[in-house]
Design an enzyme around this catalytic site. Sequence first.
Site, PDB file in Angstrom:
ATOM      1  N   HIS A  89      53.744  33.781  47.546  1.00 25.54           N
ATOM      2  CA  HIS A  89      55.120  33.989  47.241  1.00 25.54           C
ATOM      3  C   HIS A  89      55.665  32.350  46.588  1.00 25.54           C
ATOM      4  O   HIS A  89      54.730  31.432  46.764  1.00 25.54           O
ATOM      5  CB  HIS A  89      56.034  34.240  48.344  1.00 25.54           C
ATOM      6  N   CYS A  90      56.805  32.394  45.774  1.00 25.19           N
ATOM      7  CA  CYS A  90      57.392  31.272  45.430  1.00 25.19           C
ATOM      8  C   CYS A  90      58.899  31.449  46.042  1.00 25.19           C
ATOM      9  O   CYS A  90      59.162  31.970  46.924  1.00 25.19           O
ATOM     10  CB  CYS A  90      57.563  31.130  43.871  1.00 25.19           C
ATOM     11  N   ALA A  91      59.691  30.876  45.417  1.00 27.22           N
ATOM     12  CA  ALA A  91      61.180  30.862  45.909  1.00 27.22           C
ATOM     13  C   ALA A  91      61.924  31.969  45.295  1.00 27.22           C
ATOM     14  O   ALA A  91      62.702  32.657  45.996  1.00 27.22           O
ATOM     15  CB  ALA A  91      61.824  29.643  45.265  1.00 27.22           C
ATOM     16  N   GLY A  93      60.412  34.869  43.814  1.00 33.09           N
ATOM     17  CA  GLY A  93      59.774  36.107  44.014  1.00 33.09           C
ATOM     18  C   GLY A  93      59.353  36.864  42.414  1.00 33.09           C
ATOM     19  O   GLY A  93      58.641  37.822  42.505  1.00 33.09           O
ATOM     20  N   THR A  97      55.278  33.519  41.175  1.00 33.74           N
ATOM     21  CA  THR A  97      54.675  35.009  41.666  1.00 33.74           C
ATOM     22  C   THR A  97      54.204  35.909  40.917  1.00 33.74           C
ATOM     23  O   THR A  97      52.977  36.391  40.917  1.00 33.74           O
ATOM     24  CB  THR A  97      55.531  35.542  42.863  1.00 33.74           C
TER      25      THR A  97
END
Length: 189
Positions: A89-91, A93, A97
């Site tokens: 994940h990242c911040a 999405g 990602t």
Amino acid sequence: MRPGRTGSAVVDLRDADEGEPDHAPRPAGIATVNVPLDPVGTPFYEHWTGIDNLGSPLYYPAMLVEHPEPIVAAVRAIADAAPGCVVFHCAGGKDRTGLLALVLLALAGAAPEEIIADYLLTYQRMKQRYDELGARDQLAAVTELLATRNTTIEASLASTIASLTMPDYLLGNGLSDAEFAALRARLTA
């Protein structure tokens, strides 16, 4: 993969100072690996922050060419994870990602239209979260941004996918044969 290890892994693609600490400890057996995907502090980062804040697939082709190391590091973290579930994940999405998902899906042999559909599904699935945050509709925002560049999300992604030769991209940028075999087994088992 290391023999005897089982569990789950979380691959966090955010920069170290970007996220909040977990509100509760992770259960035993869930490892967290931080693999920042954005090349913060580079001319690339400054350039693309000014164009799209690294918030659209427009920067993907340049990232793949100019900064393959963090992408390969994220792929390596997935390949080296203990047997079990791996999530990344990242911040938001969809950006970091989305790039990693595109790479993995291309490696797994997904058709370009499947990869594009997967990317677009993120907007639908994340809409409620962005609504709750009071943020602008992300699909509309990215669509409008790309229109100013005379492209679309679909065309931008299709171009990226067409330029990505697998597994040569990963192997040519430092993924070992053993890591590739582990990754392939994880993606196709």
